[in-house]
Design an enzyme around this catalytic site. Structure first.
Site, PDB file in Angstrom:
ATOM      1  N   ALA A  63      37.840  43.842  32.988  1.00 21.64           N
ATOM      2  CA  ALA A  63      37.891  42.304  32.679  1.00 21.64           C
ATOM      3  C   ALA A  63      36.845  41.768  31.599  1.00 21.64           C
ATOM      4  O   ALA A  63      36.907  41.149  31.077  1.00 21.64           O
ATOM      5  CB  ALA A  63      37.258  41.647  34.049  1.00 21.64           C
TER       6      ALA A  63
ATOM      7  N   TYR B  36      42.619  37.974  36.321  1.00 26.19           N
ATOM      8  CA  TYR B  36      43.515  38.581  35.473  1.00 26.19           C
ATOM      9  C   TYR B  36      44.674  37.429  35.573  1.00 26.19           C
ATOM     10  O   TYR B  36      45.015  37.019  36.619  1.00 26.19           O
ATOM     11  CB  TYR B  36      44.102  39.723  35.600  1.00 26.19           C
ATOM     12  CG  TYR B  36      43.084  40.823  35.087  1.00 26.19           C
ATOM     13  CD1 TYR B  36      42.897  41.404  33.818  1.00 26.19           C
ATOM     14  CD2 TYR B  36      42.139  41.403  36.160  1.00 26.19           C
ATOM     15  CE1 TYR B  36      41.871  42.146  33.718  1.00 26.19           C
ATOM     16  CE2 TYR B  36      41.199  42.661  36.009  1.00 26.19           C
ATOM     17  CZ  TYR B  36      41.122  42.938  34.637  1.00 26.19           C
ATOM     18  OH  TYR B  36      40.171  43.847  34.425  1.00 26.19           O
TER      19      TYR B  36
ATOM     20  N   ALA C 168      43.163  47.817  36.882  1.00 24.52           N
ATOM     21  CA  ALA C 168      42.160  47.272  36.151  1.00 24.52           C
ATOM     22  C   ALA C 168      40.858  46.897  36.944  1.00 24.52           C
ATOM     23  O   ALA C 168      41.225  46.758  38.568  1.00 24.52           O
ATOM     24  CB  ALA C 168      42.659  46.104  35.641  1.00 24.52           C
ATOM     25  N   CYS C 169      39.706  46.756  36.534  1.00 23.95           N
ATOM     26  CA  CYS C 169      38.529  46.087  37.462  1.00 23.95           C
ATOM     27  C   CYS C 169      37.718  45.583  36.469  1.00 23.95           C
ATOM     28  O   CYS C 169      38.348  45.150  35.810  1.00 23.95           O
ATOM     29  CB  CYS C 169      37.679  47.556  38.241  1.00 23.95           C
ATOM     30  SG  CYS C 169      36.940  48.681  36.989  1.00 23.95           S
ATOM     31  N   HIS C 170      36.206  45.593  36.674  1.00 21.83           N
ATOM     32  CA  HIS C 170      35.379  44.701  35.987  1.00 21.83           C
ATOM     33  C   HIS C 170      35.127  45.499  34.804  1.00 21.83           C
ATOM     34  O   HIS C 170      35.232  44.817  33.632  1.00 21.83           O
ATOM     35  CB  HIS C 170      34.075  44.825  36.742  1.00 21.83           C
ATOM     36  CG  HIS C 170      32.999  43.826  35.959  1.00 21.83           C
ATOM     37  ND1 HIS C 170      33.133  42.634  35.629  1.00 21.83           N
ATOM     38  CD2 HIS C 170      31.708  44.318  35.233  1.00 21.83           C
ATOM     39  CE1 HIS C 170      32.103  42.045  35.021  1.00 21.83           C
ATOM     40  NE2 HIS C 170      31.424  43.223  34.591  1.00 21.83           N
TER      41      HIS C 170
END
Length: 103
Positions: free
Chosen positions: A92, A37, A64-66
């Site tokens: 993401a 990010y 946030a993650c994938h």
């Protein structure tokens, strides 16, 4: 749900308005090496409990993650521990898919 959802475009809008956004990336370091990010810090989900002191208590934490699953778990845990947390919808994958093209 103890946290709210936020779309990538909303985070970009906050940034363009000059707002401080604390983005917590809970992916593994190898994932971050592949794509990161443009803002935020990386604390893998498995380390989060031991590293809570690195998070601001007076700001909303955007997690946030994938794709949104791990970040939802982290946002729940943070909310239950007293933080104001938001989950980046789609992670993401959504961030990259909605990223404006640059000329």
């Amino acid at each position: 749900m103890p946290y709210s959802e936020v779309a990538p475009d909303e985070i970009r809008a906050r940034l363009s308005r000059g707002e401080d956004v604390f983005l917590l990336d809970v992916r593994e370091p190898s994932e971050v090496e592949e794509w990161a990010y443009p803002i935020g810090i990386n604390i893998p989900l498995g380390q989060l409990g031991d590293r809570l002191g690195e998070l601001p208590q007076d700001a909303t934490v955007v997690v946030a993650c994938h794709s949104g699953g791990r970040s939802a778990k982290a946002a729940t845990a943070l909310s239950e521990a007293g933080w104001t947390a938001e989950n980046l919808t789609g992670g993401a994958v959504a961030w990259a898919a909605t990223e404006p093209e640059t000329a």
